[in-house]
Design a protein around this motif. Structure first.
Motif, PDB file in Angstrom:
ATOM      1  N   UNK A  57      -1.694  -3.080   2.642  1.00  0.00           N
ATOM      2  CA  UNK A  57      -0.172  -2.883   2.506  1.00  0.00           C
ATOM      3  C   UNK A  57       0.513  -3.323   3.877  1.00  0.00           C
ATOM      4  N   UNK A  58       1.364  -3.996   3.719  1.00  0.00           N
ATOM      5  CA  UNK A  58       2.252  -4.483   5.268  1.00  0.00           C
ATOM      6  C   UNK A  58       3.704  -4.042   4.929  1.00  0.00           C
ATOM      7  N   UNK A  59       4.086  -3.182   5.692  1.00  0.00           N
ATOM      8  CA  UNK A  59       5.440  -2.907   5.899  1.00  0.00           C
ATOM      9  C   UNK A  59       6.049  -3.725   7.070  1.00  0.00           C
ATOM     10  N   UNK A  60       6.828  -4.632   6.837  1.00  0.00           N
ATOM     11  CA  UNK A  60       7.443  -5.347   7.689  1.00  0.00           C
ATOM     12  C   UNK A  60       9.107  -5.159   7.871  1.00  0.00           C
ATOM     13  N   UNK A  61       9.538  -5.835   9.169  1.00  0.00           N
ATOM     14  CA  UNK A  61      10.933  -5.701   9.260  1.00  0.00           C
ATOM     15  C   UNK A  61      11.486  -4.459   9.526  1.00  0.00           C
ATOM     16  N   UNK A  62      12.402  -3.719   8.589  1.00  0.00           N
ATOM     17  CA  UNK A  62      12.866  -2.571   8.787  1.00  0.00           C
ATOM     18  C   UNK A  62      12.359  -1.625   7.603  1.00  0.00           C
ATOM     19  N   UNK A  63      11.651  -0.436   8.119  1.00  0.00           N
ATOM     20  CA  UNK A  63      11.047   0.384   6.935  1.00  0.00           C
ATOM     21  C   UNK A  63      11.386   1.799   7.456  1.00  0.00           C
ATOM     22  N   UNK A  64      12.538   2.333   7.838  1.00  0.00           N
ATOM     23  CA  UNK A  64      12.721   3.821   8.252  1.00  0.00           C
ATOM     24  C   UNK A  64      12.753   4.627   6.806  1.00  0.00           C
ATOM     25  N   UNK A  65      12.235   5.657   6.879  1.00  0.00           N
ATOM     26  CA  UNK A  65      12.033   6.630   5.831  1.00  0.00           C
ATOM     27  C   UNK A  65      10.987   6.326   4.758  1.00  0.00           C
ATOM     28  N   UNK A  66       9.972   5.605   5.049  1.00  0.00           N
ATOM     29  CA  UNK A  66       8.927   5.249   4.145  1.00  0.00           C
ATOM     30  C   UNK A  66       8.104   6.476   3.885  1.00  0.00           C
ATOM     31  N   UNK A  67       7.502   6.495   2.637  1.00  0.00           N
ATOM     32  CA  UNK A  67       6.462   7.623   2.477  1.00  0.00           C
ATOM     33  C   UNK A  67       5.266   6.909   1.668  1.00  0.00           C
ATOM     34  N   UNK A  68       4.140   7.152   2.082  1.00  0.00           N
ATOM     35  CA  UNK A  68       2.952   6.518   1.307  1.00  0.00           C
ATOM     36  C   UNK A  68       2.105   7.719   1.456  1.00  0.00           C
ATOM     37  N   UNK A  69       1.698   7.938   0.217  1.00  0.00           N
ATOM     38  CA  UNK A  69       0.916   9.111  -0.055  1.00  0.00           C
ATOM     39  C   UNK A  69      -0.054   9.041  -1.317  1.00  0.00           C
ATOM     40  N   UNK A  70      -1.205   9.820  -1.378  1.00  0.00           N
ATOM     41  CA  UNK A  70      -2.047   9.923  -2.203  1.00  0.00           C
ATOM     42  C   UNK A  70      -2.381   8.460  -2.947  1.00  0.00           C
ATOM     43  N   UNK A  71      -2.657   7.599  -1.883  1.00  0.00           N
ATOM     44  CA  UNK A  71      -3.243   6.252  -2.220  1.00  0.00           C
ATOM     45  C   UNK A  71      -4.598   5.747  -1.732  1.00  0.00           C
ATOM     46  N   UNK A  72      -5.203   5.121  -2.242  1.00  0.00           N
ATOM     47  CA  UNK A  72      -6.637   4.570  -1.815  1.00  0.00           C
ATOM     48  C   UNK A  72      -6.549   3.143  -1.569  1.00  0.00           C
ATOM     49  N   UNK A  73      -6.734   2.778  -0.185  1.00  0.00           N
ATOM     50  CA  UNK A  73      -6.695   1.323   0.026  1.00  0.00           C
ATOM     51  C   UNK A  73      -8.268   1.018   0.582  1.00  0.00           C
ATOM     52  N   UNK A  74      -8.799   0.250  -0.142  1.00  0.00           N
ATOM     53  CA  UNK A  74     -10.458  -0.285  -0.119  1.00  0.00           C
ATOM     54  C   UNK A  74     -10.356  -1.558   0.503  1.00  0.00           C
ATOM     55  N   UNK A  75     -11.005  -1.667   1.695  1.00  0.00           N
ATOM     56  CA  UNK A  75     -11.241  -2.829   2.336  1.00  0.00           C
ATOM     57  C   UNK A  75     -12.802  -3.198   2.582  1.00  0.00           C
ATOM     58  N   UNK A  76     -13.601  -3.125   1.401  1.00  0.00           N
ATOM     59  CA  UNK A  76     -15.181  -3.481   1.593  1.00  0.00           C
ATOM     60  C   UNK A  76     -15.496  -4.443   0.864  1.00  0.00           C
ATOM     61  N   UNK A  77     -14.555  -5.325   0.752  1.00  0.00           N
ATOM     62  CA  UNK A  77     -15.157  -6.814   0.014  1.00  0.00           C
ATOM     63  C   UNK A  77     -15.602  -7.879   1.032  1.00  0.00           C
ATOM     64  N   UNK A  78     -15.748  -7.338   2.284  1.00  0.00           N
ATOM     65  CA  UNK A  78     -16.217  -8.673   3.256  1.00  0.00           C
ATOM     66  C   UNK A  78     -14.996  -9.624   3.711  1.00  0.00           C
ATOM     67  N   UNK A  79     -13.892  -9.378   3.322  1.00  0.00           N
ATOM     68  CA  UNK A  79     -12.786 -10.668   3.453  1.00  0.00           C
ATOM     69  C   UNK A  79     -11.875 -10.418   4.688  1.00  0.00           C
ATOM     70  N   UNK A  80     -12.668 -10.496   5.740  1.00  0.00           N
ATOM     71  CA  UNK A  80     -11.826 -10.964   6.980  1.00  0.00           C
ATOM     72  C   UNK A  80     -11.614  -9.522   7.551  1.00  0.00           C
ATOM     73  N   UNK A  81     -10.955  -9.551   9.082  1.00  0.00           N
ATOM     74  CA  UNK A  81     -10.685  -8.704   9.745  1.00  0.00           C
ATOM     75  C   UNK A  81      -9.152  -8.375   9.737  1.00  0.00           C
ATOM     76  N   UNK A  82      -8.553  -7.984   8.451  1.00  0.00           N
ATOM     77  CA  UNK A  82      -7.359  -7.598   8.453  1.00  0.00           C
ATOM     78  C   UNK A  82      -7.175  -6.024   8.226  1.00  0.00           C
ATOM     79  N   UNK A  83      -6.027  -5.404   7.942  1.00  0.00           N
ATOM     80  CA  UNK A  83      -5.899  -3.911   7.809  1.00  0.00           C
ATOM     81  C   UNK A  83      -5.681  -3.373   6.566  1.00  0.00           C
ATOM     82  N   UNK A  84      -6.159  -2.086   6.497  1.00  0.00           N
ATOM     83  CA  UNK A  84      -5.768  -1.431   5.339  1.00  0.00           C
ATOM     84  C   UNK A  84      -4.082  -1.129   5.248  1.00  0.00           C
ATOM     85  N   UNK A  85      -3.508  -0.942   6.233  1.00  0.00           N
ATOM     86  CA  UNK A  85      -2.288  -0.744   6.459  1.00  0.00           C
ATOM     87  C   UNK A  85      -1.714  -0.972   7.661  1.00  0.00           C
ATOM     88  N   UNK A  86      -0.742  -1.859   7.909  1.00  0.00           N
ATOM     89  CA  UNK A  86      -0.071  -2.280   8.887  1.00  0.00           C
ATOM     90  C   UNK A  86       1.456  -1.967   9.094  1.00  0.00           C
TER      91      UNK A  86
END
Length: 399
Positions: A189-218
């Motif tokens: 997930x990437x939140x860019x620009x203006x994102x005041x008031x965000x709510x990210x909850x009860x979510x699973x982000x899996x980065x286990x496929x070997x596809x580079x050095x990026x983020x689960x969440x930025x």
């Protein structure tokens, strides 16, 4: 339809979404267990109070998109719900779902719910699960996103976004075609620009496929969210050794990160520096990781630091089998209290606290399995040394 007639009723349904001219204040249904394949997107533009849903029994209806652009496209609209579909691409899609307004006319109250979105690739092997600009109160709920060329969710200028009960995996697959990560730049997930008031909850982000050095969440923005805030809670971040940081926070003020689990992270959370302040990080679990939390500063090569993250509070977290550093500071200051720092039995690597230089600590009421676990800053005030009496730390039961 019956007698060759189509009027959009369940008895005489349209045979293609392109037969429909969406009208305000209407609900449109596709029967469960059916497949619709088309090169034409489902497009809602300039409408309000519309629901696109399903009926009957069985599996989600499948929309197999063979065109370009967005499979589902919602623009300049308000109070739109898209629910209960499976969407994949057998063509050149930029995104499975695109939700866009304008800088002067935000799209409002769009909900993507109970969907499975997968196989997002175009001819340049780019593509997103959900892609959006200029939305207010966008909700992405109860949805699975996987097999995506770039980001699972990329959105910009999205105040009050909610992402909940979402599972994201197998993203940034473009990396397998072009390992240049300035091009293969897919995050969970990437939140860019203006994102005041965000709510990210009860979510699973899996980065286990070997596809580079990026983020689960930025959380990034180039500065426009310097004073934006939001909540990350009850999420699970799973990583392989390639992913440097699970959650990278570049901007924001007063972001709350609580009740999350970080497993297998090279680094669990990184606070990027002067763009982020007053982070409150509490009641999280970090285990089987290299590093837990790094509180840093912004710098330019050969130039003095622009400034550190300030006002960081790290309370009531559990760090178990974190092989290098549990919490680090780099020209920053941290208040850490009521945290539990424990190595597995027989493990001597991994220290709770590390100062890269120029940083400072306020340490109170923390528990360390032994004094050596604390690291060079020492144990702080009112420390407890000993066994925290977890039910079964080896099985990751930290009650």
């Amino acid at each position: 339809g019956i007698n060759g007639a189509e009027d959009g009723t369940i008895e005489r349904p349209y045979n293609a979404w392109t037969d429909i001219s969406f009208q305000n204040n209407m609900t449109y249904l596709q029967k469960k267990g059916t497949t619709y394949s088309s090169s034409s997107q489902i497009f809602v533009n300039g409408r309000s109070n519309i629901t696109i849903d399903t009926y009957g029994t069985g599996t989600r209806p499948l929309f197999s998109y063979t065109g370009t652009g967005y499979a589902i496209r919602i623009e300049n609209s308000n109070d739109i719900t898209f629910r209960g579909f499976e969407v994949n691409v057998n063509g050149g899609s930029v995104a499975l779902v695109g939700v866009n307004g304008t800088s002067s006319n935000y799209t409002q109250n769009i909900t993507i719910n109970d969907c499975e979105l997968y196989n997002a690739h175009n001819t340049n092997n780019a593509g997103f699960g959900v892609y959006g600009f200029y939305n207010n109160y966008l909700k992405i709920l109860n949805t699975e996103i996987h097999n995506v060329a770039l980001d699972g969710i990329y959105v910009a200028n999205e105040p009050n976004i909610e992402i909940g009960y979402v599972n994201i995996s197998d993203v940034n697959r473009r990396y397998f075609v072009n390992s240049n990560q300035s091009i293969s730049s897919g995050d969970g997930i990437q939140l860019d620009g203006y994102w005041d008031g965000f709510h990210i909850h009860h979510t699973t982000i899996e980065r286990t496929n070997g596809a580079g050095n990026k983020y689960n969440l930025i959380l990034s923005s180039g500065g426009s969210s310097q004073f934006a805030s939001g909540i990350l809670e009850y999420n699970t971040f799973l990583n392989d050794s390639i992913v440097a940081t699970a959650v990278h926070i570049e901007h924001g003020d007063g972001i709350v990160t609580r009740y999350n689990t970080f497993k297998g992270s090279t680094q669990g959370i990184r606070l990027g520096g002067a763009g982020t302040s007053n982070n409150l990080i509490y009641n999280n679990i970090f285990y089987d990781s290299v590093d837990g939390i790094r509180v840093g500063y912004i710098y330019t090569a050969g130039v003095s630091p622009i400034g550190p993250a300030i006002g960081t509070k790290i309370f009531n977290n559990v760090f178990y089998n974190v092989s290098q550093y549990h919490i680090t500071v780099d020209k920053a200051e941290v208040e850490a209290r009521n945290n539990i720092h424990l190595r597995p039995s027989g493990i001597t690597t991994g220290v709770a606290l590390h100062n890269f230089g120029g940083g400072s600590w306020t340490l109170t009421n923390n528990l360390y399995g032994d004094v050596a676990t604390a690291g060079t800053p020492g144990t702080g005030t009112n420390a407890v040394i000993g066994n925290p009496l977890f039910v079964n730390a080896g099985a990751y039961d930290f009650h």
